[in-house]
Design a protein around this motif. Structure first.
Motif, PDB file in Angstrom:
ATOM      1  N   ALA A  74      36.822  34.704  45.013  1.00  0.00           N
ATOM      2  CA  ALA A  74      36.213  36.038  44.932  1.00  0.00           C
ATOM      3  C   ALA A  74      34.885  35.999  45.681  1.00  0.00           C
ATOM      4  O   ALA A  74      34.025  35.163  45.388  1.00  0.00           O
ATOM      5  CB  ALA A  74      35.997  36.442  43.480  1.00  0.00           C
ATOM      6  N   PHE A  80      35.626  42.610  44.209  1.00  0.00           N
ATOM      7  CA  PHE A  80      36.441  42.178  43.075  1.00  0.00           C
ATOM      8  C   PHE A  80      36.698  43.355  42.138  1.00  0.00           C
ATOM      9  O   PHE A  80      37.828  43.570  41.679  1.00  0.00           O
ATOM     10  CB  PHE A  80      35.751  41.041  42.328  1.00  0.00           C
ATOM     11  CG  PHE A  80      36.617  40.393  41.290  1.00  0.00           C
ATOM     12  CD1 PHE A  80      37.560  39.439  41.642  1.00  0.00           C
ATOM     13  CD2 PHE A  80      36.508  40.746  39.951  1.00  0.00           C
ATOM     14  CE1 PHE A  80      38.384  38.845  40.686  1.00  0.00           C
ATOM     15  CE2 PHE A  80      37.321  40.165  38.985  1.00  0.00           C
ATOM     16  CZ  PHE A  80      38.254  39.219  39.359  1.00  0.00           C
ATOM     17  N   TRP A  83      39.227  45.688  43.637  1.00  0.00           N
ATOM     18  CA  TRP A  83      40.592  45.156  43.577  1.00  0.00           C
ATOM     19  C   TRP A  83      41.218  45.440  42.207  1.00  0.00           C
ATOM     20  O   TRP A  83      42.347  45.948  42.112  1.00  0.00           O
ATOM     21  CB  TRP A  83      40.538  43.654  43.857  1.00  0.00           C
ATOM     22  CG  TRP A  83      41.883  42.982  43.923  1.00  0.00           C
ATOM     23  CD1 TRP A  83      43.102  43.572  44.067  1.00  0.00           C
ATOM     24  CD2 TRP A  83      42.128  41.578  43.844  1.00  0.00           C
ATOM     25  NE1 TRP A  83      44.093  42.627  44.103  1.00  0.00           N
ATOM     26  CE2 TRP A  83      43.531  41.385  43.960  1.00  0.00           C
ATOM     27  CE3 TRP A  83      41.304  40.466  43.703  1.00  0.00           C
ATOM     28  CZ2 TRP A  83      44.118  40.119  43.932  1.00  0.00           C
ATOM     29  CZ3 TRP A  83      41.880  39.199  43.682  1.00  0.00           C
ATOM     30  CH2 TRP A  83      43.276  39.037  43.791  1.00  0.00           C
ATOM     31  N   ALA A 107      33.898  31.728  42.454  1.00  0.00           N
ATOM     32  CA  ALA A 107      33.032  32.888  42.714  1.00  0.00           C
ATOM     33  C   ALA A 107      31.941  32.492  43.694  1.00  0.00           C
ATOM     34  O   ALA A 107      31.273  31.469  43.505  1.00  0.00           O
ATOM     35  CB  ALA A 107      32.409  33.383  41.411  1.00  0.00           C
ATOM     36  N   VAL A 112      29.151  38.070  41.825  1.00  0.00           N
ATOM     37  CA  VAL A 112      30.610  37.998  41.687  1.00  0.00           C
ATOM     38  C   VAL A 112      30.962  37.424  40.321  1.00  0.00           C
ATOM     39  O   VAL A 112      31.923  37.871  39.672  1.00  0.00           O
ATOM     40  CB  VAL A 112      31.227  37.119  42.798  1.00  0.00           C
ATOM     41  CG1 VAL A 112      32.708  37.386  42.913  1.00  0.00           C
ATOM     42  CG2 VAL A 112      30.551  37.370  44.133  1.00  0.00           C
ATOM     43  N   ILE A 116      33.423  39.099  37.553  1.00  0.00           N
ATOM     44  CA  ILE A 116      34.564  38.362  36.994  1.00  0.00           C
ATOM     45  C   ILE A 116      34.493  38.370  35.466  1.00  0.00           C
ATOM     46  O   ILE A 116      35.482  38.664  34.775  1.00  0.00           O
ATOM     47  CB  ILE A 116      34.573  36.916  37.540  1.00  0.00           C
ATOM     48  CG1 ILE A 116      34.994  36.921  39.017  1.00  0.00           C
ATOM     49  CG2 ILE A 116      35.493  36.025  36.714  1.00  0.00           C
ATOM     50  CD1 ILE A 116      34.815  35.581  39.706  1.00  0.00           C
ATOM     51  N   GLU A 123      35.000  32.184  35.709  1.00  0.00           N
ATOM     52  CA  GLU A 123      35.136  31.431  36.959  1.00  0.00           C
ATOM     53  C   GLU A 123      35.097  29.934  36.667  1.00  0.00           C
ATOM     54  O   GLU A 123      34.447  29.484  35.715  1.00  0.00           O
ATOM     55  CB  GLU A 123      34.014  31.816  37.944  1.00  0.00           C
ATOM     56  CG  GLU A 123      32.663  31.192  37.683  1.00  0.00           C
ATOM     57  CD  GLU A 123      31.952  31.764  36.462  1.00  0.00           C
ATOM     58  OE1 GLU A 123      30.955  31.152  36.040  1.00  0.00           O
ATOM     59  OE2 GLU A 123      32.387  32.819  35.950  1.00  0.00           O
ATOM     60  N   GLN A 152      39.718  36.897  48.680  1.00  0.00           N
ATOM     61  CA  GLN A 152      39.334  38.312  48.682  1.00  0.00           C
ATOM     62  C   GLN A 152      38.406  38.576  49.861  1.00  0.00           C
ATOM     63  O   GLN A 152      37.282  38.094  49.901  1.00  0.00           O
ATOM     64  CB  GLN A 152      38.636  38.667  47.369  1.00  0.00           C
ATOM     65  CG  GLN A 152      38.050  40.073  47.333  1.00  0.00           C
ATOM     66  CD  GLN A 152      36.597  40.072  46.932  1.00  0.00           C
ATOM     67  OE1 GLN A 152      36.209  39.470  45.952  1.00  0.00           O
ATOM     68  NE2 GLN A 152      35.778  40.749  47.718  1.00  0.00           N
ATOM     69  N   HIS A 154      36.046  40.834  52.431  1.00  0.00           N
ATOM     70  CA  HIS A 154      35.040  41.837  52.075  1.00  0.00           C
ATOM     71  C   HIS A 154      34.392  42.471  53.297  1.00  0.00           C
ATOM     72  O   HIS A 154      33.243  42.873  53.270  1.00  0.00           O
ATOM     73  CB  HIS A 154      33.976  41.214  51.161  1.00  0.00           C
ATOM     74  CG  HIS A 154      33.263  40.030  51.743  1.00  0.00           C
ATOM     75  ND1 HIS A 154      33.869  38.820  51.933  1.00  0.00           N
ATOM     76  CD2 HIS A 154      31.985  39.878  52.171  1.00  0.00           C
ATOM     77  CE1 HIS A 154      32.996  37.963  52.436  1.00  0.00           C
ATOM     78  NE2 HIS A 154      31.852  38.581  52.594  1.00  0.00           N
TER      79      HIS A 154
END
Length: 383
Positions: A74, A80, A83, A107, A112, A116, A123, A152, A154
């Motif tokens: 992530a 995140f 998503w 992460a 992030v 999460i 994480e 992921q 970005h």
């Protein structure tokens, strides 16, 4: 009480104009700059387009739900969250979170991690440097041959990241959560470009690589690419939030400044150091004069100066103590034509703005000069 009296009545960025190209968190960056005295010109060089209806993101999500990855990386909090929100919209939210609970979840940084954990996940690891290079090193050290790694994306370039994982034998599943697109209204970007080209900006800030690439692309579309590069090379300071953001500029040979910590606060602190450090300071007629972007400090007091006056002052400051002819000063005035009376008018306004008329001397039938203090002549005469 004495300390308060000695405190300047202006911020470290007073007298400087800073361009902001950010699409996200532009208000926060602008407020930080203005709080320190800067004049801010904002023009988002791009816009973020969520991919809630995008087939690529849907396909990637279905693939990961149906066939669990070994690792998920992530990279941004907004990505995140986007998503998971998109997955919720497709009725896949719970299935996605269930899958993510059983994988090695990495992460990139603290924001992030917060996103999460807000989803009830934990994480496994996050690099102290917030660097994707450190994430890559960890994965390669663990060994990725035959492993499925979801990344992921970005909108930022991840130089060599996916390629290095694939070269090491990993199956990489890109998860594109949003895309960068040109702004719907290009007018503010064009005005920002024009301000940079006319040196109406002292610095340009970039908080994403796509924003830097977008501004360069727009300049190229307008046939102004070379002029923009010249401005960034010599007069307008390009300040980037981090090394990845700087990549499009560095590809064109542009040197940038970056804070040690890749955050907006340190970026502003860096400008507070760099811009005053670039200002010209001269001892003139018994006063200490610091020439900033659109203002002058005279013995520490901030004096705003009109654009025409700043053009004259900069021309005089190139050869402090030397006489500069009216004709040369006239050429420095934008749109003044051939009327030397325009020089006299602008000079009178400049003297009034400075609040110390004796800083600039009239030399009859020849022109004007900065009244450089005699003791400083040897130091500044050849500048």
């Amino acid at each position: 009480m004495h300390d308060e009296q000695q405190r300047p009545d202006h911020g470290p960025l007073s007298g400087f104009t800073v361009g902001v190209t950010a699409a996200r968190r532009a208000d926060e960056l602008g407020a930080l700059l203005q709080r320190r005295g800067a004049t801010v010109v904002h023009a988002p060089a791009l816009r973020i387009v969520p991919l809630a209806d995008d087939s690529e993101l849907l396909d990637a999500t279905k693939e990961l739900v149906g066939n669990a990855p070994d690792v998920v990386v992530a990279t941004t909090a907004i990505g995140f969250r986007g998503w998971v929100e998109a997955a919720d919209g497709w009725g896949l939210g719970e299935d996605l979170l269930a899958r993510l609970r059983g994988v090695e979840l990495l992460a990139r940084g603290p924001k992030v991690k917060g996103a999460i954990r807000a989803q009830g996940l934990t994480e496994e690891w996050s690099p102290s440097s917030e660097s994707m290079a450190e994430v890559l090193d960890r994965l390669l050290d663990e060994g990725v041959d035959g492993r499925r790694v979801a990344v992921q994306l970005h909108g930022e370039p991840l130089p060599g990241f996916v390629e290095s994982l694939r070269a090491a034998g990993a199956e990489v599943i890109p998860v594109p959560v949003y895309r960068w697109m040109p702004p719907e209204d290009i007018g503010p970007v064009d005005r920002l470009l024009d301000a940079a080209l006319t040196r109406g900006l002292d610095a340009l800030t970039f908080t994403s690589a796509p924003a830097a690439a977008s501004l360069l692309s727009r300049a190229e579309d307008r046939g102004l690419h070379a002029e923009l590069l010249a401005a960034l090379h010599h007069d307008v300071l390009p300040a980037c939030v981090g090394p990845v953001t700087a990549l499009p500029l560095q590809a064109h040979g542009i040197d940038t400044v970056q804070p040690e910590r890749f955050r907006l606060g340190p970026l502003v602190q860096l400008l507070c150091k760099e811009l005053p450090g670039r200002a010209r300071t001269l001892p003139i007629a018994g006063h200490q004069v610091e020439i900033r972007g659109h203002a002058v400090l005279v013995d520490g007091a901030l004096r705003p100066v009109p654009p025409a006056g700043m053009s004259l002052l900069r021309t005089l400051a190139r050869r402090p103590g030397w006489v500069v002819a009216r004709a040369e000063l006239l050429r420095a005035l934008p749109g003044a034509g051939r009327d030397e009376h325009a020089v006299e008018t602008a000079m009178a306004r400049l003297r009034t703005a400075l609040g110390a008329p004796k800083l600039i001397q009239t030399v009859v039938k020849r022109g004007y000069r900065l009244a450089l203090d005699p003791a400083a002549d040897s130091k500044y005469a050849d500048v």
